[in-house]
Design a protein around this motif. Sequence first.
Motif, PDB file in Angstrom:
ATOM      1  N   TYR A 130      38.464  41.726  19.784  1.00  0.00           N
ATOM      2  CA  TYR A 130      37.737  42.469  20.812  1.00  0.00           C
ATOM      3  C   TYR A 130      38.239  42.102  22.203  1.00  0.00           C
ATOM      4  N   LYS A 131      38.488  43.122  23.023  1.00  0.00           N
ATOM      5  CA  LYS A 131      38.894  42.853  24.401  1.00  0.00           C
ATOM      6  C   LYS A 131      38.492  44.029  25.291  1.00  0.00           C
ATOM      7  N   PRO A 132      37.485  43.849  26.161  1.00  0.00           N
ATOM      8  CA  PRO A 132      37.087  44.930  27.066  1.00  0.00           C
ATOM      9  C   PRO A 132      38.253  45.338  27.966  1.00  0.00           C
ATOM     10  N   LYS A 133      38.346  46.628  28.246  1.00  0.00           N
ATOM     11  CA  LYS A 133      39.488  47.105  29.038  1.00  0.00           C
ATOM     12  C   LYS A 133      39.103  48.000  30.208  1.00  0.00           C
ATOM     13  N   THR A 134      37.824  48.346  30.343  1.00  0.00           N
ATOM     14  CA  THR A 134      37.401  49.269  31.396  1.00  0.00           C
ATOM     15  C   THR A 134      37.051  48.508  32.663  1.00  0.00           C
ATOM     16  N   THR A 135      37.718  48.824  33.776  1.00  0.00           N
ATOM     17  CA  THR A 135      37.413  48.169  35.045  1.00  0.00           C
ATOM     18  C   THR A 135      36.093  48.688  35.603  1.00  0.00           C
ATOM     19  N   ILE A 136      35.518  47.933  36.509  1.00  0.00           N
ATOM     20  CA  ILE A 136      34.253  48.340  37.114  1.00  0.00           C
ATOM     21  C   ILE A 136      34.433  49.638  37.903  1.00  0.00           C
TER      22      ILE A 136
END
Length: 341
Positions: free
Chosen positions: A316-322
């Motif tokens: 798992y690795k989040p990829k969406t910037t704020i």
Amino acid sequence: MSSQNQILVTGCAGFIGYHLTKRLLHQGYSVIGIDNLTPYYDVLLKKGRLKQLLPHENFTYQQISIEDGGKINKIFSESKFMSVVHLAAQPGVLYSFENPQAYIDTNITGFLNILEACRNHQSEQLIYASSSFVYGANTEMPFSEKHQVDHPLNLYGMTKKSNELMAYTYTSQFGTPTIGLRFFTVYGPWGRPDMVLFLFTKSILSGKTIKVYNHGNMKRDFIYVDDIIEGIVRLIEKNNMKTQDKISTKLHSNAKVLPYKIYNIGNQNPIDLMEFIEVLEKKLGIQANKELLPMRSGDLSETYADVDRLIKDVGYKPKTTIEEGISRFVDWYLEYYEVKR
């Protein structure tokens, strides 16, 4: 019916439940979704989410409360599920001060009904929603699944901690496979109206003052909803327990490996609340009027997720910037509410 491709999602008309159901249907799963459409927030928004799901031929919806153990058991009797994803809950911190009974009824009794159904029908996998609020008074950062979570600061956090204990007991006593997910601050399109991004966007667009607590000295581990869904789907697809936690030998004379797991699911990158507001202001092209207020009772000044366990187990690795996430939310909000600019 075969369990090979069928998943039960409770709270399917909720924010995360909607996005998860949509993703599972897109990937070819058959989904039975249940939701009682509680009026805790705008029911029309929940119906709007359902309207997106109902045309899909592999989606079946039933309006059921998880507090109704008889109806829950009936669903399990009629179908076999490869996974049960339990997202139905009474959310919110402030509302727990007004109506604590709702949290006991839904988050405790309702969860017990789900556990009993999974036990009695030998479910292959139960994934359920916990919360970063279980960390409560813990000040050690980043929050790790190894930390003690014995001091929740609000009733909502208490019920989520109770869910983890209940799941542990059912796994230990009956072998029910369970995975608890400690959600951090989830945001994105179709989000809840009581959450900060929704509240700020609505107020800024209408020229109203936004309330900024702890004088803006807050940090949140904001996680975009698609990144949350990616983590859940990976756990569903893995559907094995090769990385289970061990029962402490202090509790049992013979240490065993159980199909029980707890994961943080966040961004591992806390953002200052004032920075979050600045990104929103830039996207809207409007300067917010801010009212700086003291810390609210029962709230946390900072959340920061250690997600190494989830990275290790499912990549798992989040990829969406704020910036990307806020932009997508605002675009959805303007379209859904037909805001004229």
